[in-house]
Design an enzyme around this catalytic site. Structure first.
Site, PDB file in Angstrom:
ATOM      1  N   HIS A 164       0.837  -1.207   0.000  1.00 12.32           N
ATOM      2  CA  HIS A 164       0.000   0.000   0.000  1.00 12.32           C
ATOM      3  C   HIS A 164       0.872   1.258   0.000  1.00 12.32           C
ATOM      4  O   HIS A 164       2.096   1.200   0.158  1.00 12.32           O
ATOM      5  CB  HIS A 164      -0.935   0.008   1.204  1.00 12.32           C
ATOM      6  CG  HIS A 164      -0.243  -0.023   2.538  1.00 12.32           C
ATOM      7  ND1 HIS A 164       0.409   1.067   3.073  1.00 12.32           N
ATOM      8  CD2 HIS A 164      -0.099  -1.015   3.453  1.00 12.32           C
ATOM      9  CE1 HIS A 164       0.914   0.764   4.248  1.00 12.32           C
ATOM     10  NE2 HIS A 164       0.623  -0.516   4.513  1.00 12.32           N
ATOM     11  N   CYS A 212       3.796  -4.502   6.514  1.00  6.83           N
ATOM     12  CA  CYS A 212       3.330  -4.362   5.137  1.00  6.83           C
ATOM     13  C   CYS A 212       4.459  -3.887   4.219  1.00  6.83           C
ATOM     14  O   CYS A 212       5.557  -3.531   4.673  1.00  6.83           O
ATOM     15  CB  CYS A 212       2.158  -3.384   5.075  1.00  6.83           C
ATOM     16  SG  CYS A 212       0.685  -3.968   5.945  1.00  6.83           S
TER      17      CYS A 212
END
Length: 407
Positions: free
Chosen positions: A334, A352
């Protein structure tokens, strides 16, 4: 005593019209009796020239027995129809809604057995004909299912997905009769792709079965699943319908994430499309990224990410753009503009794969569900379980085949 007039004389007929009517009635009855006797005499022969002969005998009624009977017959069993005498020619077992059970006659011609089992809560009509010209009918209704098992299929019907996407089925209730269920699942492909089913536990804890190829799919492959489950008892409830789905494999895209160089590379058809700097999970603790191969599960756009939902305390709670889910446990690729100083320099995320807004937007527009993300390099926390997203690719082909319930 006076003598009665003879019935044949005209004088008697004129004097007693009522008597004449009764004589005509008797005469008609006598004629009918003569025809009946003649028809039953059997003395003539039918030579095709108008002569009277014996009538053809009606076909003998066949005598059959059906293993399922009454209005509360047990579902989940094959239907068998047995002929008392002679040989079966054809048998039909049809449900009230028009669906038919196909089957096969035994080598001795006496017994017909359906290929599929009787579904619960269904009325069936049975009709059998014999080689001798006889016929028979029967009927039964199966009991309704006390408990129903349903399932969730991925990917969606008619979708186009990446080369790492497995065919995945998650069941609402436990499946204890795994072999029977797996036998009912038929996968066909446009290019005879070699693959296997494997039973795993979904991240939710429910039973799940995935079908993955030996290697990544070939781009353009057409895939179809026919799940003939109606009537099968999973052990956690009956299935009460069949399923049919299909999907297509899109471009051969792989996202390669290198934890050592802190860079992400998109390859398409074996050629590098672009390389961008990134920052992955912080080494040495719970904030490490998963390694191995994950598969893009969904492009979720802008979502709220809260560290408390993944067991990391109150480290963060923010809206995140261009979110691409990789595992059920919360690993995403992301946009992470707050980590800009680390892109290409250090892995300092909470697990992430973070990129700049522009690079995350670019990648979001390029990838599709089913694209593999291959994470290599030091500092990761191992590979995710097969049920934590689509982690089947972290098992060898031999180990994956071992997860099938069939030999």
């Amino acid at each position: 005593m006076p003598t009665a007039p003879h019935p044949a004389t005209g004088a008697a007929a004129k004097r007693s019209p009522g008597r004449r009517g009764r004589l005509l009635t008797v005469g008609a009855g006598a004629a009918g009796l003569a025809v009946l006797l003649s028809a039953c005499s059997g003395g003539g022969s039918d030579d095709g020239k108008g002569g009277s002969g014996t009538q053809a005998a009606a076909p003998a009624r066949a005598e059959i027995s059906v293993n399922l009977k009454g209005r509360q017959a047990a579902a989940g069993k094959p239907v068998t129809v047995t002929l008392a005498k002679g040989g079966l020619k054809e048998v039909s077992v049809t449900a009230a809604k028009g669906a038919a059970l196909t089957g096969k006659v035994s080598s001795d011609g006496r017994t017909w057995t359906s290929k599929r089992v009787a579904a619960p809560g269904t009325a069936y009509q049975v009709k059998a004909t014999t080689k001798e010209g006889g016929s028979a009918t029967a009927a039964f209704t199966t009991a309704a299912a006390a408990k129903v098992n349903k399932l969730t299929l991925a990917p969606g019907k008619g979708t186009t997905v990446g080369v790492g996407q497995p065919l995945s089925i998650v069941f609402d209730n436990p499946v204890t009769d795994k072999a029977d269920v797996e036998r009912a699942l038929k996968v066909s492909t446009s290019n005879d792709t070699v693959g296997s089913w494997g039973w795993i536990k979904d991240y939710s804890g429910r039973d799940r079965i995935d079908w993955r190829p030996k290697d990544y799919w070939r781009s353009g492959t057409q895939v179809r699943l026919k799940a003939d489950l109606n009537g099968i008892d999973s052990g956690g409830g009956f299935f009460v319908r069949d399923y049919d789905t299909n999907f297509t494999i899109g471009a051969a895209q792989i996202v390669k994430v290198d934890l050592a160089t802190k860079k992400l590379r998109l390859e398409r058809d074996g050629k590098v499309v672009n390389t961008v700097p990134m920052s992955a999970g912080t080494p040495g603790g719970d904030k490490r990224s998963w390694g191995g191969t994950t598969v893009l599960m969904a492009k979720e756009g802008t979502i709220r990410m809260n560290s408390e939902t993944v067991g990391l305390g109150d480290a963060y709670d923010k809206m995140v753009d261009h979110s691409m889910r990789l595992t059920w446990s919360g690993m995403y690729a992301h946009a992470a503009p707050w980590n800009a100083a680390y892109f290409g320099n250090a892995n300092r995320s909470s697990g992430c794969i973070g990129m700049s807004d522009s690079n995350a937007s670019w990648l979001y527009g390029q990838v599709r569900a089913g694209d593999p993300f291959e994470v290599t390099g030091p500092g990761h926390k191992g590979v995710p379980d097969a049920g934590n997203g689509y982690g089947a690719w972290n098992l060898s082909w031999a180990k994956w085949q071992d997860l099938s319930a069939l030999d």
